[in-house]
Design an enzyme around this catalytic site. Structure first.
Site, PDB file in Angstrom:
ATOM      1  N   LYS A   1     -11.758 -10.707   0.884  1.00 40.37           N
ATOM      2  CA  LYS A   1     -11.306  -9.113   0.883  1.00 40.37           C
ATOM      3  C   LYS A   1     -12.507  -8.691  -0.178  1.00 40.37           C
ATOM      4  CE  LYS A   1      -9.175  -7.077  -2.253  1.00 40.37           C
ATOM      5  NZ  LYS A   1      -8.166  -6.685  -3.352  1.00 40.37           N
TER       6      LYS A   1
ATOM      7  N   CYS B   1       3.539   5.122   3.545  1.00 41.27           N
ATOM      8  CA  CYS B   1       4.176   3.629   4.239  1.00 41.27           C
ATOM      9  C   CYS B   1       4.217   2.640   3.155  1.00 41.27           C
ATOM     10  CB  CYS B   1       3.219   3.308   5.244  1.00 41.27           C
ATOM     11  SG  CYS B   1       3.844   1.861   6.308  1.00 41.27           S
TER      12      CYS B   1
ATOM     13  N   CYS C   1       9.344   7.295   6.166  1.00 42.81           N
ATOM     14  CA  CYS C   1       9.489   7.331   7.775  1.00 42.81           C
ATOM     15  C   CYS C   1       9.666   8.815   8.012  1.00 42.81           C
ATOM     16  CB  CYS C   1      10.369   6.060   8.151  1.00 42.81           C
ATOM     17  SG  CYS C   1       9.964   4.493   8.019  1.00 42.81           S
TER      18      CYS C   1
END
Length: 338
Positions: free
Chosen positions: A192, A262, A269
């Protein structure tokens, strides 16, 4: 080939004992016994009427383009922590190019298991101290630890910073490698960090930088053919179908989206524009899932009603309500007696 017909090519022994056999080297007895007949070469003519080979379409998640556009809409404010304190904001823009690239790598190394706010504060102290490979090597471990504290696993990161700085100073003159292969060989640098360093420091897109946010959201949205267990699996799965021109953008989009909407625990939501298409939406509060055709529930009132719904369904809440009711009743009885 002969007029589109099947042709078989083979060699037959020369019955006249020609010089053809004399020019060939003698085969060993073992090979002569094992090879009793030659392999046939078969060819087919390219007929105009031939049936083309079946093409398999590349798998892509349904509605991913619409979901991506809605995430862009939610991220257009660019006001998440990563937008203000990410690796792109932590280096000294006035420093020499090789020092800027080194600072990008250092900020990525510090950001592992650490919030952007903490990483940015540590980088600010390092830059004031002098954040170059040469200065890191000249700083003792205790002082370096104080400069980067309280980043996650700061003791290990002190060790990795020293080891990496030594390699960079010796082999690259204080600069960083310009390839993923070279970057991942450095102590404390994973895939990453390497892909993000290539993108930010060298302006080259070598792969998708997948952290915990990108890993979590990709699984929640169903953007993977099958669920993945770690960020590296997610990176490989995303790169199989996501267009390459989106590889650089997808990291900051999903990281900021994961920081604001999120969330890892209790995702918002009711505020998400993808609440109807996300297969993971409202899993913690099923009664609040919207019906098809209903307007988006993005107001604060719906958010508060959703949160109150979650509170009622939390484990142990019934017992707490009963205790409060019994306490209230006891107070009333006591007041009557007095």
């Amino acid at each position: 080939r002969f007029h589109g017909r099947l042709c078989v090519f083979s060699s037959f022994p020369d019955t006249h004992g020609s010089s053809q056999q004399a020019t060939k080297p003698e085969a060993s007895p073992q090979r002569a016994q094992g090879r009793r007949r030659r392999r046939l070469k078969v060819e087919y003519d390219d007929d105009a009427d031939a049936v083309p080979s079946a093409k398999t379409e590349r798998w892509r998640p349904p509605q991913w383009e619409k979901q991506l556009e809605l995430i862009r809409e939610m991220r257009k404010g660019r006001d998440a922590p990563v937008d203000k304190m990410g690796a792109e904001k932590c280096y000294d823009s006035e420093a020499p190019a090789h020092v800027r690239r080194f600072q990008v790598l250092v900020s990525l190394m510090l950001s592992s298991q650490t919030k952007d706010q903490v990483t940015a504060a540590a980088m600010q102290k390092l830059r004031a101290h002098g954040c170059s490979a040469e200065n890191i090597l000249a700083t003792d471990d205790e002082e370096l630890g104080k400069l980067i504290y309280p980043v996650g696993f700061w003791r290990n990161k002190v060790k990795y910073l020293k080891l990496t700085s030594a390699v960079l100073q010796k082999d690259f003159g204080g600069d960083i490698p310009d390839s993923v292969e070279g970057l991942v060989r450095l102590p404390g640098v994973g895939p990453k960090m390497a892909h993000l360093a290539m993108d930010i420091a060298w302006d080259q897109v070598s792969g998708i930088g997948v952290d915990t946010h990108v890993h979590r959201i990709s699984n929640r949205l169903g953007w993977l053919r099958k669920p993945t267990k770690n960020p590296e699996e997610t990176r490989k799965a995303l790169e199989e179908w996501l267009p390459r021109e989106l590889w650089s953008e997808i990291n900051w989009l999903l990281v900021g989206f994961g920081q604001q909407v999120c969330l890892p625990i209790s995702p918002l939501c009711s505020l998400c524009l993808n609440q109807r298409s996300c297969p993971s939406a409202f899993q913690s509060s099923p009664p609040k899932r919207p019906k098809p055709g209903s307007p988006p529930a993005a107001s604060s009132s719906s958010s508060s009603s959703s949160s109150s719904s979650r509170i009622k369904t939390e484990p142990g809440s019934d017992e707490m309500i009963k205790r409060e009711a019994s306490t209230s009743q006891a107070r009333k009885i006591k007041s009557k007696v007095s």
